[in-house]
Design an enzyme around this catalytic site. Structure first.
Site, short mmCIF file in Angstrom:
data_model
loop_
_atom_site.label_atom_id
_atom_site.label_comp_id
_atom_site.label_asym_id
_atom_site.label_seq_id
_atom_site.Cartn_x
_atom_site.Cartn_y
_atom_site.Cartn_z
N ASP A 114 0.82 -1.21 0.00
CA ASP A 114 0.00 0.00 0.00
C ASP A 114 0.85 1.27 0.00
O ASP A 114 1.87 1.34 0.70
CB ASP A 114 -0.90 -0.02 1.24
CG ASP A 114 -1.87 1.14 1.30
OD1 ASP A 114 -2.81 1.16 0.52
OD2 ASP A 114 -1.66 2.03 2.16
N LEU A 136 7.22 6.95 0.90
CA LEU A 136 8.00 6.45 2.04
C LEU A 136 9.00 7.46 2.59
O LEU A 136 9.27 7.46 3.80
CB LEU A 136 8.76 5.17 1.64
CG LEU A 136 7.91 4.00 1.12
CD1 LEU A 136 8.77 2.76 0.97
CD2 LEU A 136 6.71 3.74 2.01
N GLU A 193 0.95 -0.53 -5.11
CA GLU A 193 -0.11 0.46 -5.25
C GLU A 193 0.56 1.82 -5.38
O GLU A 193 0.95 2.43 -4.38
CB GLU A 193 -1.06 0.46 -4.06
CG GLU A 193 -2.29 1.32 -4.31
CD GLU A 193 -2.71 2.20 -3.13
OE1 GLU A 193 -3.81 2.74 -3.18
OE2 GLU A 193 -1.92 2.35 -2.18
#
Length: 562
Positions: A215, A220, A257
């Site tokens: 996900d 990040l 994703e």
């Protein structure tokens, strides 16, 4: 399927085991909504296990599970409180392992959602970070004294959040979150966080999972003066993650994703020499299939496919029409977004964030021909198809429920109490079953659809059976043809000596199309749905006539019969 010269059958089979995801038909399941096995009004692994034969008989080869980890469920489990525990509503670890074993016995692979970008504010890491700013867990998250950093990053949940920073009164600092404020982002600049994620992945793959849908991967890392998406540091870490998986769990698959524009989303495949994800959702193409069918023009599809870069040999697109989230309109132009809202979501309650929260059948006004045509595109354009639970029976939605709950209602198994989802008192159901006219579970359910040979459910079963018999659709190249009639989209799929000629009528009216196929002079088109021979191709343009939203999947057979 033809075997390339010098490559034996055993080697081909071994290669297909390694990249099994290229032939996969993935069925997305929200455990909470699928089947209640213990009568408490909430779906669980016991109930899901009871319905595995249904998933297998539908034609799926892989199940994708939405998050099932311990969570306060402020975001249906995408706010994880403990990565190593099963949410008690869904059962025990033993229940999960029983489900996994039962799926394997039926030849079904299983992948699970993994949320790497953030945790729940109820996760013990975050609680420790708040309770003791000197602990190592404080640095597991991203903090700021002012909440002014990274101002170029967009707010993704623009309907509910006004900032990516939230002040924590106890700490006296702001913490960073790209989604809900109850979902603090992890600090991937911290090597310990990176290692924690590797341990989590190893734990579940060792249990027997076949991979993860990962996900929110673009977010990040954070860097000043950037939009904090698709950063080089993100790709660098993801390649390390992939290397670990390849070395320790070589048959596992990672699905990204990454809701990004074509050039950016393709980056998440990496390269043949330095790979990242095995698969990525084709977000750019998805909304344009809906545009093309409403505009009755192939241009939206062809234009976006032309923008898609070539991907590595072992990579694969994940193709989808609908899923558990909104029909996202982030990767379209402002003009295209306005068109989609005006066409598919005139009622503001149908909209959320930058998208449309509707299921497939209501979205298409139950137009069976148009829905079948969309599936023709889904199953013949490059990639592996992803189906959303309930769409195979034409389930409706409930736009009066909050957030995305309107498209996550209980699966409708029959017309009995609670749609056959649960034996509980109806007032105990975690979400009400659909009772709206036209979509009520009394008439729209698996039992009813199974009785009728002409139902969409049985049609889809037949089409998936045919699709699985022709590996070209999952593995082949695509070459668009450009006939004069723009209401018809035609293309060739080619793989290891096999050629398929696909014709889709995007119009609600009958159409004819003349296609230049002179390079296949002497070939005979075989309609693979009925194994019917069509007139042989010659030097002149090949004429095909189609009914409203009609389509053909032809295999081109040479004169020698191959």
């Amino acid at each position: 399927m033809a075997v390339p010269s010098g490559e034996g059958t055993a080697h081909v089979l071994a290669r297909q085991m390694e990249d099994w995801y290229k032939d996969a038909i993935i069925y997305e399941v929200f455990v909470r909504s699928f089947r209640d096995g213990n009568g408490d009004g909430i779906g669980d692994f016991q109930g899901l296990t009871e319905k595995l034969d249904y998933i297998r008989e539908l034609g799926a080869t892989c199940i994708w599970l939405l998050p099932f980890y311990e969570s306060p469920l402020n975001d249906d489990g995408y706010d994880i409180a403990d990565y190593y525990k099963i949410h008690p509503d869904y059962g025990t670890m033993e229940d999960f392992e029983t489900f996994l074993q039962a799926a394997k016995l039926r030849g079904l692979r299983v992948i699970a959602d993994l949320v790497v970008n953030h945790t729940s504010s109820d996760h013990w890491w975050f609680k420790e970070a708040v309770a003791n700013p000197d602990s190592k867990y404080h640095d597991y998250f991203v903090w700021s004294e002012t909440g002014q950093e990274y101002s170029d990053a967009r707010i993704i949940f623009c309907d509910t959040e006004t900032s990516n920073w939230t002040l924590h009164p106890k700490v006296g600092k702001y913490y960073w979150h790209r989604f809900f404020s109850s979902q603090p982002d992890l600090n991937f600049d911290n090597p310990e966080v990176q290692e924690e994620m590797v341990r989590i992945i190893d734990f579940w793959l060792s249990k027997g999972l076949d991979g993860f849908r990962v996900d929110a991967v673009p977010y990040l890392f954070e860097r000043e003066n950037t939009i904090c998406e698709n950063l080089p540091e993100t790709h660098q870490y993801l390649r390390k993650l992939r290397k670990y998986v390849d070395e320790n769990h070589p048959e596992a698959m990672l699905l990204a994703e990454a809701n990004q524009w074509p050039a950016d989303v393709a980056e998440y495949f990496g390269t043949d020499d330095d790979p990242e994800f095995h698969m990525a959702f084709n977000f750019p193409l998805m909304p344009r299939m809906f545009m093309a069918i409403r505009q009755e023009n192939r241009k939206p599809i062809e234009e976006i496919v032309r923008q898609l870069p070539d991907i590595p040999f072992h990579a694969q697109w994940a193709m989808f029409l609908r899923n558990h989230d909104e029909l996202t309109l982030e990767m379209v132009t402002d003009e295209e977004r306005d068109y989609m809202y005006d066409t598919y979501a005139r009622d503001p309650r149908m909209r959320i964030n930058i998208g449309i929260r509707r299921r497939l059948f209501p979205l298409m006004d139950k137009n069976r021909r148009a829905i079948e045509l969309l599936h023709s595109l889904l199953l013949t354009l490059p990639g592996s198809p992803v189906l959303y639970y309930g769409d195979e029976i034409g389930m409706g939605d409930n736009i009066y429920l909050g957030d995305r709950s309107g498209v996550r209602t209980p699966m409708q198994w029959n017309g009995d109490r609670n749609a056959g989802f649960s034996s509980s008192d109806p007032s105990r159901l975690f979400l009400p079953a659909i009772i709206d006219p036209g979509y009520s579970f009394y008439g729209v359910n698996v039992e009813e659809a199974s009785r009728s040979e002409s139902s969409f459910l049985n049609w889809l079963k037949r089409v998936l059976t045919i699709r699985k018999q022709h590996p070209c659709f999952g593995r082949g190249t695509i070459r668009f043809l450009h006939p004069e009639n723009t209401r018809v989209i035609t293309y060739l799929r080619e793989h290891e000596g096999d050629t398929y000629f696909i014709v889709n009528n995007l119009s609600r009216f009958s159409q004819y199309v003349e296609v230049d196929l002179h390079e296949f002079n002497g070939y005979t088109p075989i309609d693979i749905f009925g194994d019917v021979e069509f007139p042989r191709i010659g030097e002149l343009p090949y004429l095909v006539t189609l009914g409203p939203h009609g389509f053909y999947w032809f295999r081109l057979r040479k004169e020698d019969g191959r």
